[in-house]
Design an enzyme around this catalytic site. Sequence first.
Site, PDB file in Angstrom:
ATOM      1  N   ASP A 189       0.858  -1.180   0.000  1.00 64.75           N
ATOM      2  CA  ASP A 189       0.000   0.000   0.000  1.00 64.75           C
ATOM      3  C   ASP A 189       0.897   1.234   0.000  1.00 64.75           C
ATOM      4  OD1 ASP A 189      -2.592   1.434   0.376  1.00 64.75           O
ATOM      5  OD2 ASP A 189      -1.670   2.020   2.276  1.00 64.75           O
ATOM      6  N   GLU A 273      -1.652  -1.500  -5.978  1.00 61.74           N
ATOM      7  CA  GLU A 273      -2.870  -0.853  -6.452  1.00 61.74           C
ATOM      8  C   GLU A 273      -2.632  -0.211  -7.810  1.00 61.74           C
ATOM      9  OE1 GLU A 273      -5.633   0.922  -3.089  1.00 61.74           O
ATOM     10  OE2 GLU A 273      -3.549   1.493  -2.726  1.00 61.74           O
ATOM     11  N   CYS A 326     -12.584  -4.575   6.508  1.00 64.58           N
ATOM     12  CA  CYS A 326     -11.908  -5.262   7.617  1.00 64.58           C
ATOM     13  C   CYS A 326     -11.241  -6.523   7.102  1.00 64.58           C
ATOM     14  CB  CYS A 326     -12.925  -5.608   8.716  1.00 64.58           C
ATOM     15  SG  CYS A 326     -12.200  -6.542  10.086  1.00 64.58           S
ATOM     16  N   CYS A 329     -12.812  -9.795   9.263  1.00 67.76           N
ATOM     17  CA  CYS A 329     -14.156 -10.343   9.058  1.00 67.76           C
ATOM     18  C   CYS A 329     -14.772  -9.970   7.720  1.00 67.76           C
ATOM     19  CB  CYS A 329     -15.085  -9.895  10.183  1.00 67.76           C
ATOM     20  SG  CYS A 329     -15.448  -8.111  10.171  1.00 67.76           S
ATOM     21  N   CYS A 345     -13.138  -2.275  14.078  1.00 67.32           N
ATOM     22  CA  CYS A 345     -14.271  -2.904  13.383  1.00 67.32           C
ATOM     23  C   CYS A 345     -15.287  -3.394  14.419  1.00 67.32           C
ATOM     24  CB  CYS A 345     -13.777  -4.056  12.520  1.00 67.32           C
ATOM     25  SG  CYS A 345     -15.099  -4.934  11.635  1.00 67.32           S
ATOM     26  N   CYS A 347     -16.265  -6.294  14.762  1.00 67.96           N
ATOM     27  CA  CYS A 347     -15.850  -7.604  15.269  1.00 67.96           C
ATOM     28  C   CYS A 347     -14.850  -7.484  16.409  1.00 67.96           C
ATOM     29  CB  CYS A 347     -15.270  -8.457  14.147  1.00 67.96           C
ATOM     30  SG  CYS A 347     -13.695  -7.835  13.480  1.00 67.96           S
ATOM     31  N   ASP A 354      -3.187   1.636   7.130  1.00 68.24           N
ATOM     32  CA  ASP A 354      -2.332   1.254   6.011  1.00 68.24           C
ATOM     33  C   ASP A 354      -2.018  -0.237   6.013  1.00 68.24           C
ATOM     34  OD1 ASP A 354      -2.295   3.914   5.259  1.00 68.24           O
ATOM     35  OD2 ASP A 354      -0.472   4.364   6.390  1.00 68.24           O
TER      36      ASP A 354
END
Length: 397
Positions: A189, A273, A326, A329, A345, A347, A354
Amino acid sequence: MTTTHVKRAFKYRFYPTDAQAAELSRTFGCVRKVYNLALAARTAAWTRQERVNYNATSAMLTAWKKTEELAYLNEVSCVPLQQALRHLQTAFANFFGKRAKYPRFKSRKKSRKSAEYTTSAFRFRDGKLTLAKMAEPLDIVWSRPLPEGASPSTVTVSQDAAGRWYVSLLCEDPSVKPLPATGAAVGVDVGLDHLLTLSTGEKITNPRHERRDRERLAKAHKDLARKARGSKNREKARRKAAGVYARITDRRRDHLHKLTTRLVRENQTIVIEDLAVRNMVKNGGLARAISDAAWAELRSMLEYKADWYGREVIAIDRWFPSSKLCSACGTLQGKMPLNVREWTCGCGTTHDRDVNAAKNILAVGLTASVCGAGVRPQRSTPGGQSAMKQKPLRREP
């Protein structure tokens, strides 16, 4: 397994004599003149709906040399002039193939000063390079050795804006071979606070080369603005400013080379990306920082090095919500501004923005590689577009 021979350009700095510098400067000017004349001729033919190819422009060059106005073209080697016509032919081929815009005329002040010599226009013996129309070899600083037994097929001489002279020798490098296969894969990333964040959790600091030299650059521009236009002092100040830019570029490129070589050596698969950097730099607040990070150059280096060493680069689609998904999950969060660097999150998992993005990038990239995900699905799909397997451009052997 077939053996592929990789051609590499080995670039060195050299210090020409006054006579050599004058000869090369004349050659640069003639190359630019021939390129512009041929482009004008082909553009005029294009308006008449006629096609003019390389052979036609080569015949034009012969005719131009016989005129009194362009007789000075005979004073330099004919090979760089012919190569300029070949480069123009390539530019038109890219235009017709919709890979580039229509070719533009070369500017005396802004265009790159360079001339390309093929084997008939130079002699390379015992580590000494002598170009056509020159009596003595170039004084080259051999900062690294050429491959053993290497015989250059093309030599390109150039001068940068700071006045430094370079010679680039294109030759086969038998040392470039596919590396032993490894099962390692990494998601990457890119960012501004950290240049790269890896799915392993490692963060690589952004050196910010342009920011480090910003004061020096501002002073150089201030000195340049005070000099009278057309004066020798202004030319000296211009070269000094260009030298600061060259320092920034050299340090940035050196850092990117070391970084990409390490990633390619350590990993079999690298997932990145597919960013539209050209559109991102339209953001006035971030354009300077994005340009300094050089994400496009980073990707280019990763692709050709992966091609050399038998690795794979996969680019996932730019619309994939890697930061908001996430990695534990799979829940997709709502809006997430850039100032949110950590989030939790539902969860219960707390994510570094990042690192979480890098993990998601890796997961989607491996899915594309194994399952063959769609290259360009509709944007109406949940989470935007899917992954895209990136095949690096193969270089001609």
